[in-house]
Enzyme design. Structure first.
Site, PDB file in Angstrom:
ATOM      1  N   TYR A   1    -103.944 -47.842  22.657  1.00 32.42           N
ATOM      2  CA  TYR A   1    -103.451 -48.960  23.467  1.00 32.42           C
ATOM      3  C   TYR A   1    -102.362 -49.683  22.698  1.00 32.42           C
ATOM      4  CZ  TYR A   1    -103.050 -52.985  26.448  1.00 32.42           C
ATOM      5  OH  TYR A   1    -102.542 -53.938  27.288  1.00 32.42           O
TER       6      TYR A   1
ATOM      7  N   GLN B   1    -107.943 -52.931  32.373  1.00 33.31           N
ATOM      8  CA  GLN B   1    -107.966 -51.756  33.250  1.00 33.31           C
ATOM      9  C   GLN B   1    -107.512 -50.496  32.520  1.00 33.31           C
ATOM     10  OE1 GLN B   1    -106.162 -54.532  33.674  1.00 33.31           O
ATOM     11  NE2 GLN B   1    -104.155 -54.133  34.602  1.00 33.31           N
TER      12      GLN B   1
ATOM     13  N   SER C   1    -104.072 -62.467  15.227  1.00 36.44           N
ATOM     14  CA  SER C   1    -103.657 -62.143  13.869  1.00 36.44           C
ATOM     15  C   SER C   1    -103.752 -63.347  12.935  1.00 36.44           C
ATOM     16  CB  SER C   1    -102.217 -61.616  13.895  1.00 36.44           C
ATOM     17  OG  SER C   1    -101.923 -60.900  12.729  1.00 36.44           O
TER      18      SER C   1
ATOM     19  N   GLN D   1     -96.443 -64.964  10.838  1.00 31.69           N
ATOM     20  CA  GLN D   1     -97.748 -64.685  11.441  1.00 31.69           C
ATOM     21  C   GLN D   1     -97.957 -65.533  12.676  1.00 31.69           C
ATOM     22  OE1 GLN D   1     -99.186 -62.205   9.689  1.00 31.69           O
ATOM     23  NE2 GLN D   1    -100.407 -61.934  11.509  1.00 31.69           N
TER      24      GLN D   1
ATOM     25  N   HIS E   1     -96.719 -64.564  16.327  1.00 31.31           N
ATOM     26  CA  HIS E   1     -97.364 -63.499  17.087  1.00 31.31           C
ATOM     27  C   HIS E   1     -97.991 -64.018  18.371  1.00 31.31           C
ATOM     28  CE1 HIS E   1     -97.210 -59.722  14.910  1.00 31.31           C
ATOM     29  NE2 HIS E   1     -97.463 -60.342  13.781  1.00 31.31           N
TER      30      HIS E   1
ATOM     31  N   GLU F   1    -107.368 -61.112   7.522  1.00 31.91           N
ATOM     32  CA  GLU F   1    -106.738 -59.854   7.933  1.00 31.91           C
ATOM     33  C   GLU F   1    -105.644 -59.477   6.928  1.00 31.91           C
ATOM     34  OE1 GLU F   1    -104.277 -58.100  11.785  1.00 31.91           O
ATOM     35  OE2 GLU F   1    -104.385 -60.257  11.442  1.00 31.91           O
ATOM     36  N   HIS F   2    -104.718 -60.404   6.697  1.00 30.23           N
ATOM     37  CA  HIS F   2    -103.654 -60.219   5.717  1.00 30.23           C
ATOM     38  C   HIS F   2    -103.828 -61.256   4.606  1.00 30.23           C
ATOM     39  CE1 HIS F   2    -101.832 -59.114   9.684  1.00 30.23           C
ATOM     40  NE2 HIS F   2    -101.432 -58.056   9.005  1.00 30.23           N
TER      41      HIS F   2
ATOM     42  N   ASP G   1     -96.315 -54.558   7.935  1.00 30.79           N
ATOM     43  CA  ASP G   1     -96.343 -54.426   9.394  1.00 30.79           C
ATOM     44  C   ASP G   1     -95.554 -53.223   9.866  1.00 30.79           C
ATOM     45  OD1 ASP G   1     -98.017 -56.411  10.197  1.00 30.79           O
ATOM     46  OD2 ASP G   1     -96.456 -57.813  10.812  1.00 30.79           O
TER      47      ASP G   1
ATOM     48  N   GLU H   1    -146.534 -39.538  10.514  1.00 34.06           N
ATOM     49  CA  GLU H   1    -145.797 -40.118  11.646  1.00 34.06           C
ATOM     50  C   GLU H   1    -146.358 -39.656  12.989  1.00 34.06           C
ATOM     51  OE1 GLU H   1    -141.612 -39.482  11.169  1.00 34.06           O
ATOM     52  OE2 GLU H   1    -141.476 -40.855   9.464  1.00 34.06           O
TER      53      GLU H   1
ATOM     54  N   HIS I   1    -143.605 -31.151  14.429  1.00 31.96           N
ATOM     55  CA  HIS I   1    -142.707 -31.162  13.272  1.00 31.96           C
ATOM     56  C   HIS I   1    -143.363 -30.395  12.121  1.00 31.96           C
ATOM     57  CE1 HIS I   1    -140.403 -34.167  15.390  1.00 31.96           C
ATOM     58  NE2 HIS I   1    -139.552 -34.316  14.380  1.00 31.96           N
TER      59      HIS I   1
END
Length: 434
Positions: A130, A192, A238, A260, A263, A328-329, A362, A416, A421
């Protein structure tokens, strides 16, 4: 304006607030909408895709317009400059070179009595990528997701991205997809698109794994389809956290924070410093650089709500706060970043030194820019080749080896309450009649 905090407890509270910004009642309400979209696409297929594209994106498509055709792909190369094409190809090469170092290798171990154990790595059959789009374009996101899939030798890579005006996808995105080895491209976005890749429609094939960032609806959709398909992570807005000392340039620090914040209105930019003078200079410089910023309204909102400057008593204290936030960064704009690195435990990507802005990561340094957010760096890692692969365990026993462990297997199975088994081993130990 950026706030400056000097109290430890207040700083901890603010960092927690920022980390938790994607939770709350608003998110619960949006999740209900996403569930409806997922169900509709699962049941109605392409019809639902076209309906939601018209409703959410104000774009009316026919079923045969969902897939990007060869003529549009060919034309994209004529619509980008040579400099852009060269930059895309350089980034592609850098990213591929880095990820080729990380391909998991299958292995086997030959033990006593002809026991063979190992792991066998294989790629998923189909990966879905995506890429956010619409009015913006992110060729770098295409490369960061598609190149590792290519290195992993995924046989079939599908990409979904929303369209802009005139039903077009930005040519830079189309060129990047072709350079990175994407096999099919579809002009659909939002929850979607995630539903289409997770369940399959008449036009879009079902995939095994979905990767790539997106807005809150995309993130929630990925969360809800997990289990039907695999996902890379639940990437939220971000964030960058910068640890800086007196050697840092306030102009550069401010630029990195704004890089940053631009974004998204929910993006976060945080500075931790042991130099109060630097803190004040950075606040002033952020205000100055915002004056003529092309994305001022959005960027200013992010800075106002999720920007922060904390003055600490030492760089060690800054590292402690950073580990609590797990950014994240993380930029270490200090005199000796490698020494400070010893105190860092949690971060998606770490940028060392004053000449390593987050922007270089990036685009084309090589390591992936799809990273864990909202504190997920405590347990999660960046997207990589291994994201597109899974491993199978390999086990082979000889009769002699099985004989040696038969009693232990019998004891455990009996404990068990699983008699078959135990029988599956016991029967193999009995003499075979001719």
């Amino acid at each position: 304006m950026l706030r400056i905090i000097t109290q430890w407890v207040e700083a901890q509270a603010e960092l927690r607030r920022i980390c938790d910004r994607t939770h709350g009642d608003v998110i619960v309400h949006k999740e209900a909408t996403v569930r409806e979209v997922l169900h509709s696409v699962r049941v109605k297929g392409d019809k639902a895709l076209l309906h939601y594209t018209a409703e959410f994106d104000q774009i009316t498509l026919a079923p045969d317009e969902l897939r990007v055709k060869g003529a549009e792909l060919d034309a994209a190369y004529q619509q980008v400059s040579k400099d852009l094409l060269d930059s895309i190809r350089l980034a592609c090469q850098q990213i591929e070179a880095f990820h080729r170092q990380r391909v998991p290798q299958s292995w086997v171990h030959f033990g006593e009595d002809e026991v063979v154990l190992g792991k066998r790595y294989t790629p998923v059959d189909r990966a879905g990528i995506y890429v956010p789009g619409g009015q913006a374009s992110y060729p770098s996101t295409v490369l960061m997701n598609a190149v590792p899939a290519k290195v992993a030798k995924v046989p079939h890579v599908v990409m979904c991205t929303p369209v802009g005006t005139e039903k077009k996808i930005n040519p830079a995105v189309l060129v990047a997809a072709q350079e990175a080895g994407v096999h099919e491209i579809y002009r659909v976005g939002g929850a979607q698109a995630i539903a289409a890749m997770a369940y399959g429609t008449e036009t879009i094939p079902k995939v095994d794994l979905i990767t790539g960032p997106g807005g809150i609806y995309v993130m929630l959709a990925k969360k809800l389809v997990y289990g039907t398909v695999g996902i890379d992570s639940l990437a939220g807005p971000s964030e960058v956290l910068i640890i800086a000392d007196s050697t840092a340039n306030p102009v550069h620090v401010a630029a990195d924070m704004l890089a940053q914040a631009e974004h998204d209105s929910m993006a976060s930019a945080i500075l931790l410093t042991d130099d109060s003078a630097l803190a004040r200079q950075v606040v002033s410089e952020v205000d100055r650089q915002l004056v003529n910023h092309p994305r001022r309204t959005l960027t200013e909102k992010a800075i106002a709500h999720y920007g922060l400057v904390v003055v600490v008593d030492s760089l060690k204290s800054a590292a402690e706060l950073s580990n609590e936030f797990a950014p994240e960064h993380l930029e270490l704009e200090v005199a000796d970043p490698w020494a400070l690195l010893e105190n860092i435990r949690h971060a998606g990507a770490i940028f060392l030194g004053c000449s390593t802005p987050e922007a270089v990561g990036d685009y084309l340094a090589g390591p992936n820019h799809t990273l864990p957010t909202s504190g997920a760096a405590r347990y999660a890692s960046p997207l990589g080749v291994e994201t597109f692969m899974k491993h199978s365990s390999l086990i082979q026993y000889s009769h002699k080896a099985l004989q040696k462990v038969a009693k232990a297997v019998n004891v455990l199975a009996t404990t068990e309450g699983l008699p078959s088994h135990a029988d599956s081993v016991r029967l193999r130990m009995e003499p075979q009649s001719d």
